[in-house]
Design a protein around this motif. Structure first.
Motif, PDB file in Angstrom:
ATOM      1  N   PHE A 189       0.825  -1.207   0.000  1.00 26.24           N
ATOM      2  CA  PHE A 189       0.000   0.000   0.000  1.00 26.24           C
ATOM      3  C   PHE A 189       0.864   1.264   0.000  1.00 26.24           C
ATOM      4  CE2 PHE A 189      -4.547  -0.327   0.289  1.00 26.24           C
ATOM      5  CZ  PHE A 189      -4.974   0.979   0.367  1.00 26.24           C
ATOM      6  N   SER A 190       2.048   1.153   0.581  1.00 28.57           N
ATOM      7  CA  SER A 190       2.919   2.330   0.707  1.00 28.57           C
ATOM      8  C   SER A 190       3.435   2.825  -0.637  1.00 28.57           C
ATOM      9  CB  SER A 190       4.095   2.011   1.631  1.00 28.57           C
ATOM     10  OG  SER A 190       4.890   0.977   1.078  1.00 28.57           O
ATOM     11  N   HIS A 191       3.271   2.024  -1.693  1.00 27.94           N
ATOM     12  CA  HIS A 191       3.749   2.426  -3.017  1.00 27.94           C
ATOM     13  C   HIS A 191       2.708   3.243  -3.797  1.00 27.94           C
ATOM     14  CE1 HIS A 191       7.285  -0.018  -2.511  1.00 27.94           C
ATOM     15  NE2 HIS A 191       6.564  -1.101  -2.304  1.00 27.94           N
ATOM     16  N   LEU A 192       1.519   3.455  -3.216  1.00 29.73           N
ATOM     17  CA  LEU A 192       0.473   4.199  -3.926  1.00 29.73           C
ATOM     18  C   LEU A 192       0.734   5.694  -3.782  1.00 29.73           C
ATOM     19  CD1 LEU A 192      -2.678   2.128  -2.821  1.00 29.73           C
ATOM     20  CD2 LEU A 192      -1.208   1.784  -4.804  1.00 29.73           C
ATOM     21  N   THR A 193       1.845   6.130  -4.310  1.00 25.74           N
ATOM     22  CA  THR A 193       2.298   7.504  -4.085  1.00 25.74           C
ATOM     23  C   THR A 193       1.488   8.547  -4.842  1.00 25.74           C
ATOM     24  OG1 THR A 193       3.939   7.097  -5.819  1.00 25.74           O
ATOM     25  CG2 THR A 193       4.656   6.825  -3.542  1.00 25.74           C
ATOM     26  N   SER A 194       0.655   8.112  -5.799  1.00 27.02           N
ATOM     27  CA  SER A 194      -0.168   9.067  -6.551  1.00 27.02           C
ATOM     28  C   SER A 194      -1.576   9.178  -5.991  1.00 27.02           C
ATOM     29  CB  SER A 194      -0.253   8.633  -8.027  1.00 27.02           C
ATOM     30  OG  SER A 194       1.016   8.613  -8.631  1.00 27.02           O
ATOM     31  N   LEU A 195      -1.882   8.421  -4.945  1.00 30.13           N
ATOM     32  CA  LEU A 195      -3.251   8.362  -4.430  1.00 30.13           C
ATOM     33  C   LEU A 195      -3.677   9.703  -3.827  1.00 30.13           C
ATOM     34  CD1 LEU A 195      -5.312   6.049  -4.371  1.00 30.13           C
ATOM     35  CD2 LEU A 195      -4.744   5.711  -1.967  1.00 30.13           C
ATOM     36  N   HIS A 196      -4.825  10.208  -4.297  1.00 29.47           N
ATOM     37  CA  HIS A 196      -5.378  11.472  -3.807  1.00 29.47           C
ATOM     38  C   HIS A 196      -6.569  11.247  -2.883  1.00 29.47           C
ATOM     39  CE1 HIS A 196      -3.661  13.894  -7.475  1.00 29.47           C
ATOM     40  NE2 HIS A 196      -2.733  13.420  -6.678  1.00 29.47           N
ATOM     41  N   GLU A 197      -7.370  10.233  -3.172  1.00 32.47           N
ATOM     42  CA  GLU A 197      -8.588  10.005  -2.389  1.00 32.47           C
ATOM     43  C   GLU A 197      -8.668   8.541  -1.981  1.00 32.47           C
ATOM     44  OE1 GLU A 197     -12.063  11.482  -4.340  1.00 32.47           O
ATOM     45  OE2 GLU A 197     -11.098  13.347  -4.970  1.00 32.47           O
ATOM     46  N   LEU A 198      -8.891   8.310  -0.695  1.00 34.04           N
ATOM     47  CA  LEU A 198      -9.007   6.948  -0.164  1.00 34.04           C
ATOM     48  C   LEU A 198     -10.197   6.882   0.780  1.00 34.04           C
ATOM     49  CD1 LEU A 198      -7.971   4.063   0.234  1.00 34.04           C
ATOM     50  CD2 LEU A 198      -6.462   4.932   2.034  1.00 34.04           C
TER      51      LEU A 198
END
Length: 998
Positions: A759-768
């Motif tokens: 999960f730590s590699h989702l560096t582009s994630l804006h909304e969760l």
């Protein structure tokens, strides 16, 4: 003899010098060295490309490193790391590049295919994202070992692999974008007659199991492969079989042979978790004397523990959890080598007396008997469990005190005794390295032991869950109950009178069922409600019942099935006879002979015109086809489609198994939006590899989400929210979508397991959005790496511990942590100077203490502040209501400030020119009551006059159809809003501007 020794010495010295000569040719052919260097240069070195490496045979973790880094022309290629040559010819015969941190595209004409003499090739645990497995792999005619596991290949396994007739080991496991073409499984095995090991875990096979396995096979692993049909018994008769894993294929039916298996003496590991087991465990099972591991969880076992299992005296790991087994638990003491035992989620009853006699369990490490019907106390004298690391006995009917031997276990790291009726005090623990202690929902008392408070910090932070006193914030207000009872009694008597007077027409029954369905569904779903929204449901019920009650006296009722469906049926009628004779516009088409309707929606779902003496030509464009609410499978013919949106159509559905068929040819699809369409199936595996947006909100999905969805390399937005029957497990390896995924909505789905490091590699994630997902423990560590996050919703879970570290989210706009078990003070708000963009802050319904820090006054863009139902104290400060975005200078429109059910003191500050919808405790709201009865009476008077006027108009004009449609649309809007907005706290969910609640 001396001359001989002298001659030998001279020759040896000469040859030794010769070996160091720089002018010698490479021992491996120059063309092969060049081919290897060309192969090396096609890839970059990236440590993340081999994040999690392990030996697939032993399960041991392997340290990754760049094996190709030191390859160069100046050295003999046979000395390069990972390269092995034939001692006689110098030909490269083995290439071991597992966990070599390679990243890049593996081309179909790779120079690697010039190494014609390869016998062993291992490229596992690298990152060849988006690469296809080339048919040229089938040209390695001498190959005996091929391992491409966990290397992110996609596409179809080429049938040319079957040409590798010397192959002993074939591993393609954990390739979430990989599949076997239709009927290709049998073809793949056609010539592999020497095969010893076959591992296709997580490859989409989607077929039955063939019969042509190699007779030499010792290891067969087909986990998560979508197998179906009936497992051939001859698989159990492979005489050399040692390891068999067919788990996680719920459509695969398994029946055991009744005769002794040919594999009885060799089989050591048997994994049949989540398959469809039929029949009973036969006597032949008792001959599996070499069996070490047996997993038959989720396999529909019922009755008592089958007798043949008692003969498996060498068993080390036994999982019979999540079945329908029953009766007392006994005889397990005969398993002297047992290390792991799981009997969770069954119907076992009786007491735990068998623990007193299990002195032979010297090696037991994990014991799980949660969610059964066990009674009585835990035996006070138990010996022989000194190696026990995990003890889970939650959700039973156990009582008494917790015995001292549990606290004395030196290796214990996990303990769950919750949801029983244990009493007494919690003693000091001997173990120093817990990751979880869960003792809530018991009758325990006294302080928390110091041994828990002084735990050594593990990588997965300690979770301690105990009961909390909630006397200051009772969930039930008896005044409100009495008020509701009075209103309900009056309304109930009125409705009964209407029903008796009008014979309770069918259309009113359906409205009653709808409202009841909405309310009961929401009561099941939300144990803690916001009274405001439920008040809306009650108000709607109160308004609709008298209105429709009066309407029942009208002589011309509206059509309850849609008007277009009634018209279609009337057009069809003109070709038919008697059964349709009385069909006419003046009556509800749902009451017509031969018509059956959905009681919830009024849609026509059945048409029975058997023996109706129909005569005439049935036209291909008959109006009858207008009754269909199913998305036609012909959509799949649109092979060039990039965008498909059929969202918001609440009455639309996909036929059984049609979801996979719909996607069959849509290989170019970039966006798929089927929000609110009734899919009612599992999620297929044949999504377009170009897919960027996948939205399946509230589509009745079920089953287990395939991990390969997270490996769609272009995926930017994924929404699977409001599908509570959908189970989600995250991949443990780095997702192919890690770099692209920006929006991830998993609200109200069933998430199992932990949030993995991937999960730590989702560096582009804006909304969760991960509310209502059963998350527990502290906030998962991998989330702290999501530094670009703008909206984070983790509400309505079981998260706990102090709130900290959020200051690193500098771009955060919305944060919702409400309805969890967080405790501690609001110190983290003292370090939020970086939250310049924060608009939403929701911390309601936790166990937070202390005053509200004055630094909150620096949140100049804050529009929503929810701190209700905590244990906050101190004085209410005026600066809370002076924040510019809360005051709304331009529009004078304000959003909610909720501080109720705390221990705050002081009057509500007066802010000029602005009316604030503030929620406070009763002691604090005397000067500004939330309910204005004068306004209620004024509204009731207006509504009564308008309602009587409407009734008069309807009775005078025979209820015009335009008004019928208006009522239907109004009802649809109300139910839709209740469905979409589950809580008042989420009325602004995924929107930039807030909406007013009920």
């Amino acid at each position: 003899m001396g001359c001989v020794k002298l001659t030998f010495f001279m020759q040896y010295t000469f040859l030794s010098q010769l070996a160091f000569s720089s002018s010698l040719p490479h021992l491996c052919p120059e063309d092969q060295a060049l081919a290897l260097l060309q192969f090396k240069n096609l890839f970059t070195i990236d440590s993340h490309a081999s994040d999690y490496c392990y030996d697939i045979s032993t399960g041991q973790v392997i340290q990754s490193y760049p094996r190709t880094l030191l390859w160069n022309k100046s050295t003999n290629c046979c000395s390069w790391d990972g390269v092995h040559c034939d001692e006689m010819t110098g030909q490269v015969i083995e290439l071991d590049l597992r966990c070599s941190q390679l990243r890049g595209k593996f081309h179909s004409n790779s120079s690697l295919f010039q190494l014609f003499n390869l016998k062993r090739l291992d490229l596992s645990h690298n990152d060849f994202t988006g690469s296809l497995i080339s048919p040229k792999f089938g040209e390695f005619s001498s190959l005996m070992h091929l391992d491409l596991s966990s290397s992110r290949f996609t596409g179809i396994i080429p049938s040319e692999i079957c040409h590798l007739y010397k192959l002993h080991v074939l591993r393609f496991s954990d390739q979430y974008g990989l599949s076997v073409g239709p009927h290709n499984f049998e073809l793949l095995l056609k010539n592999l007659t020497q095969l010893r090991e076959l591992n296709l875990n997580s490859v989409n096979i989607s077929s039955t199991i063939p019969l042509n396995f190699s007779s030499y096979l010792t290891n067969l692993q087909l986990l998560y492969t979508e197998l179906h049909g009936v497992l051939p018994e001859r698989v159990f008769h492979l005489s050399n079989l040692e390891y068999l894993d067919l788990s996680k294929s719920p459509q695969l039916t398994v029946t055991f042979p009744t005769t002794k298996w040919n594999s009885s003496a060799s089989l050591m590991r048997l994994y049949l978790n989540s398959v469809n087991f039929t029949g009973s465990i036969p006597e032949s099972f008792s001959h599996l004397t070499s069996l070490l591991n047996l997993d038959m969880g989720y396999s529909n076992l019922s009755g008592t523990i089958p007798k043949p299992l008692w003969n498996l005296t060498n068993i080390e790991s036994l999982n019979l959890g999540d079945n329908h087994l029953e009766g007392p638990i006994s005889q397990f003491s005969i398993f002297e080598k047992l290390k792991d035992l799981s009997l969770r989620n069954n119907n076992f009853d009786g007491q735990l007396e068998f623990l007193s006699f299990n002195r032979s369990w010297m090696q037991l490490e994990s014991l799980e008997i949660s969610s059964n019907y066990l009674t009585g106390p835990i035996p006070s004298i138990v010996s022989g469990l000194q190696n026990l690391r995990a003890l889970f006995l939650s959700s039973n009917n156990l009582n008494g005190t917790i015995p001292s031997w549990i606290f004395s276990l030196p290796s214990l790291v996990g303990l769950d005794l919750s949801s029983n009726t244990f009493s007494g005090k919690i003693q000091e623990f001997k173990s120093k390295t817990f990751y979880a202690v869960i003792l809530n929902q018991n009758k325990l008392e006294g302080p928390i032991p110091k041994s828990l408070l002084n735990q050594q910090v593990r990588q997965d932070t300690i979770l301690v869950e105990l009961d909390q006193e909630e006397e200051d914030s009772p969930m039930i207000s008896w005044q409100e109950v009495l008020m509701g009872y009075g209103c309900g009694l009056v309304i109930g008597l009125s409705v009964i009178y209407i029903m008796l007077s009008t014979h309770y027409p069918a259309w009113l029954s359906r409205i009653d069922l709808k409202l009841e369905h909405i309310i009961t569904t929401r009561m099941k779903k939300h144990k803690k409600k916001y009274y405001a929204e439920m008040g809306c449901v009650k108000l709607v019920s109160f308004m609709l019942y008298p209105f429709f009650g009066q309407l029942a006296f009208s002589s011309s009722l509206p059509h309850l099935c849609p008007e277009d469906q009634a018209l279609a049926l009337l057009q069809f009628k003109h070709m038919s006879y008697p059964r349709t004779l009385l069909w006419n516009k003046s009556t509800d088409c749902c009451s017509w002979d031969g018509i059956h309707y959905d009681e919830m929606t009024g849609q026509v779902i059945e048409l029975d015109l058997c023996c109706s003496q129909l005569q005439g030509k049935f036209h291909s464009n008959s109006s009858l086809f207008q009754l269909s609410n199913i998305i036609p499978s012909e959509i799949s013919h649109l092979s060039k489609l990039h965008v498909l949106r059929i969202s918001g159509l609440y009455e639309l559905s996909l036929g059984l198994h049609n979801f996979e068929l719909l996607l069959k040819n849509l290989t170019q699809l970039r966006e798929l939006n089927l929000d609110y369409v009734n899919i009612s199936s599992t999620i297929p595996l044949n999504f377009s590899t170009y897919l960027k947006t996948l939205s399946l909100l509230d589509t009745q999905l079920r089953g287990v989400l395939s991990e390969r969805v997270f490996h769609l390399s272009d995926l930017e937005s994924l929404d699977l929210s409001e599908n509570p029957q959908l189970t989600v497990r995250f991949p443990t390896t780095k997702w192919n979508s890690s770099a692209s995924l920006m929006k991830l909505y998993l609200y109200d789905v069933n998430i199992t397991g932990r949030i993995p490091e991937s999960f730590s590699h989702l560096t582009s994630l804006h909304e969760l959005y991960m509310g209502y997902t059963n998350l527990s423990g502290p906030i998962p560590k991998p989330l702290w790496n999501l530094t670009h996050i703008e909206s984070l919703f983790l509400d309505h879970n079981h998260l706990e511990g102090p709130i900290s570290q959020f200051s690193r989210f500098e771009k955060l706009k919305k944060l919702s942590l409400g309805n969890n078990n967080f405790d501690g003070r609001l110190k983290f708000l003292s370090f939020i100077r970086s939250w310049a963009q924060l608009e939403w802050l929701v911390l309601s319904s936790n166990s937070l203490t202390g005053p509200i820090p004055s630094t909150v006054s620096g949140l100049q863009n804050l529009k929503q502040l929810y701190l209700s139902s905590n244990y906050l104290n101190g004085t209410i400060r005026s600066w809370i209501f002076s924040l510019p975005s809360l005051r709304g200078f331009k529009s004078k429109t304000l959003y909610d400030v909720s501080l109720r059910q705390n221990k705050l003191e002081g009057p509500i500050p007066k802010v000029p020119q602005v009316t604030i919808p503030v929620e406070l405790d009763k002691e604090e709201e005397e000067d500004s009551p939330m309910i204005s009865w004068q306004a209620v009476l004024m509204g009731y008077g207006c509504g009564l006059v308008i309602g009587l006027s409407l009734i008069y108009i309807m009775l005078s004009t025979q209820y015009p159809t335009w008004f019928s449609r208006l009522v239907v649309q109004l009802e649809h809007r109300i139910t839709t809003r209740l469905k979409k907005h589950q809580e008042k706290i989420l009325v602004c969910n995924r929107q930039d501007s807030c909406l007013q609640s009920c």
